[in-house]
Design an enzyme around this catalytic site. Structure first.
Site, PDB file in Angstrom:
ATOM      1  N   LYS A 116       3.649  -6.822  11.842  1.00 34.65           N
ATOM      2  CA  LYS A 116       2.902  -7.229  10.645  1.00 34.65           C
ATOM      3  C   LYS A 116       3.107  -8.744  10.148  1.00 34.65           C
ATOM      4  O   LYS A 116       4.405  -9.125   9.980  1.00 34.65           O
ATOM      5  CB  LYS A 116       2.914  -6.229   9.581  1.00 34.65           C
ATOM      6  CG  LYS A 116       1.993  -6.294   8.332  1.00 34.65           C
ATOM      7  CD  LYS A 116       2.103  -4.913   7.599  1.00 34.65           C
ATOM      8  CE  LYS A 116       1.446  -4.993   6.443  1.00 34.65           C
ATOM      9  NZ  LYS A 116       1.162  -3.648   5.934  1.00 34.65           N
TER      10      LYS A 116
ATOM     11  N   ARG B  93       0.845  -1.106  -0.069  1.00 38.55           N
ATOM     12  CA  ARG B  93       0.130  -0.110  -0.007  1.00 38.55           C
ATOM     13  C   ARG B  93       0.980   1.253   0.318  1.00 38.55           C
ATOM     14  O   ARG B  93       2.124   1.314   0.406  1.00 38.55           O
ATOM     15  CB  ARG B  93      -0.861  -0.132   1.261  1.00 38.55           C
ATOM     16  CG  ARG B  93      -1.953  -0.929   1.168  1.00 38.55           C
ATOM     17  CD  ARG B  93      -2.862  -0.797   2.253  1.00 38.55           C
ATOM     18  NE  ARG B  93      -3.557   0.604   2.445  1.00 38.55           N
ATOM     19  CZ  ARG B  93      -3.431   1.107   3.602  1.00 38.55           C
ATOM     20  NH1 ARG B  93      -2.990   0.948   4.624  1.00 38.55           N
ATOM     21  NH2 ARG B  93      -4.369   2.068   3.694  1.00 38.55           N
TER      22      ARG B  93
ATOM     23  N   ARG C 177      -1.540   5.296  13.325  1.00 38.92           N
ATOM     24  CA  ARG C 177      -0.403   4.627  14.197  1.00 38.92           C
ATOM     25  C   ARG C 177      -0.991   4.826  15.558  1.00 38.92           C
ATOM     26  O   ARG C 177      -1.886   5.704  15.918  1.00 38.92           O
ATOM     27  CB  ARG C 177       0.813   5.876  14.063  1.00 38.92           C
ATOM     28  CG  ARG C 177       1.414   5.900  12.849  1.00 38.92           C
ATOM     29  CD  ARG C 177       2.705   5.324  12.953  1.00 38.92           C
ATOM     30  NE  ARG C 177       3.327   5.747  11.459  1.00 38.92           N
ATOM     31  CZ  ARG C 177       2.852   5.223  10.263  1.00 38.92           C
ATOM     32  NH1 ARG C 177       1.939   4.377  10.159  1.00 38.92           N
ATOM     33  NH2 ARG C 177       3.508   5.629   9.136  1.00 38.92           N
TER      34      ARG C 177
END
Ligand code: BTN
Length: 319
Positions: free
Chosen positions: A181, A116, A314
């Site tokens: 992630k 992304r 965030r």
């Protein structure tokens, strides 16, 4: 070089002579190919005088039959590439070339994996999943609403079933484990979203990767979380089944039917966050998502909704 790899993938010893005969090349050509294999694909090869060569560990490659074996219902027509720039790019090219959707594109390695917001997606050989499912969407926007979030749910459930029980979602469509992630999702669309279009559901899952210095964010993999090497064909089969089920529900119920389930899987519900849109930053507290999958934040006592592919979230330090 990949032919040689396929001969070696059982992890057993093969003599230089036998490999040369199978490939129709000399023993010194085999030696050169082995050096390329080690350097380019980062696969250690053990060389033992008198016995020959073997991979440090057996290698399981993607295979349509093995995927089909793990499926209760037939899967989508599947194209597997040893190497491609990006499975999403290849899927889009196949659509322009007239390939009928639905279909699935998989690759062992991507040389220009897309993330992304223009980022690169690290895609080493035979370690992870690089998965792009193409759907034809008729009937407009309702079928696209919340679609990327629905894909996130399917990926999260697949990871939980593979033993990563702490896998959860981060809006809009990252899958994280303890703030690292483990999977990312990139949807790309061609055609007219208000009429007929094709959407590519691009999914990257870190499966067996245990070292990678290219990734510029905190990451983990199924193997690092479970301590086990994972059969990627089985994982594809499981992901296919979960996606089929969630896409079916999305088609019938729309995103509203999945909104509550998504919020349950959202790791950052109620957390103080910064929402970043280019140079603009909005500070707020996560309330949830709306019926279209937009993020609901409380900003200075007022509820506001945000959507768009370029946004990123965030955690605030004081959260
Ligand atoms: C993200 O930045 O979180 C999205 C990453 C998406 C990566 C996958 S890998 C398969 C597909 N092909 C690509 O080039 N990108 C997606």
């Amino acid at each position: 070089m990949l032919k040689l790899l396929k001969l070696l993938k059982d992890g057993r010893f093969h003599s230089g002579e036998a490999l040369g005969a199978a490939l129709g090349v000399s023993r010194s050509a085999v030696w050169k190919q082995l050096q390329h294999l080690e350097a380019e694909l980062n696969l250690p090869v053990h060389k033992v005088r008198g016995r020959g060569y073997r991979l440090a560990a057996p290698l399981s490659l993607l295979d349509v039959e093995a995927i089909e074996q793990g499926l209760a219902t037939p899967g989508w027509p599947t194209l597997i590439y040893d190497e491609i720039d990006s499975t999403n790019a290849q899927a889009l090219r196949a659509v322009s070339g007239g390939q009928q959707a639905p279909f699935l594109v998989l690759a062992e390695r991507q040389s220009a994996g897309r993330g992304r917001r223009g980022r690169n997606w690290a895609s080493p050989f035979a370690e992870n999943l690089y998965y792009s499912l193409v759907l034809r969407i008729e009937g407009g926007m309702r079928q696209l609403e919340g679609l990327s979030l629905v894909v996130g749910l399917a990926v999260m459930q697949t990871l939980r079933a593979a033993g990563v029980s702490a896998a959860g979602l981060k809006w809009p469509n990252d899958v994280l484990v303890n703030n690292r992630k483990i999977a990312g999702i990139l949807l790309e669309l061609v055609g007219d979203p208000a009429d007929v279009c094709h959407v590519v559901l691009g999914i990257g899952v870190n499966v067996n990767m245990s070292i990678n210095n290219e990734v510029d964010q905190a990451w983990t993999s199924v193997r690092l979380e479970t301590g086990r090497q994972v059969d990627r064909n089985q994982l594809v089969a499981q992901l296919n089944e979960n996606l089929q089920a969630y896409l079916e529900r999305h088609r019938h119920e729309g995103f509203t039917g999945l909104q509550a389930e998504w919020e349950q899987g959202h790791l950052w519900q109620g957390r103080a966050v910064s929402l970043i849109a280019g140079v603009n930053v909005v500070e707020g507290v996560v309330l949830g998502i709306d019926r279209q999958g937009a993020l609901r934040l409380e900003v200075e006592g007022v509820e506001k909704s945000f959507s768009g592919g370029e946004l990123s979230l965030r955690l605030r330090d004081d959260s």
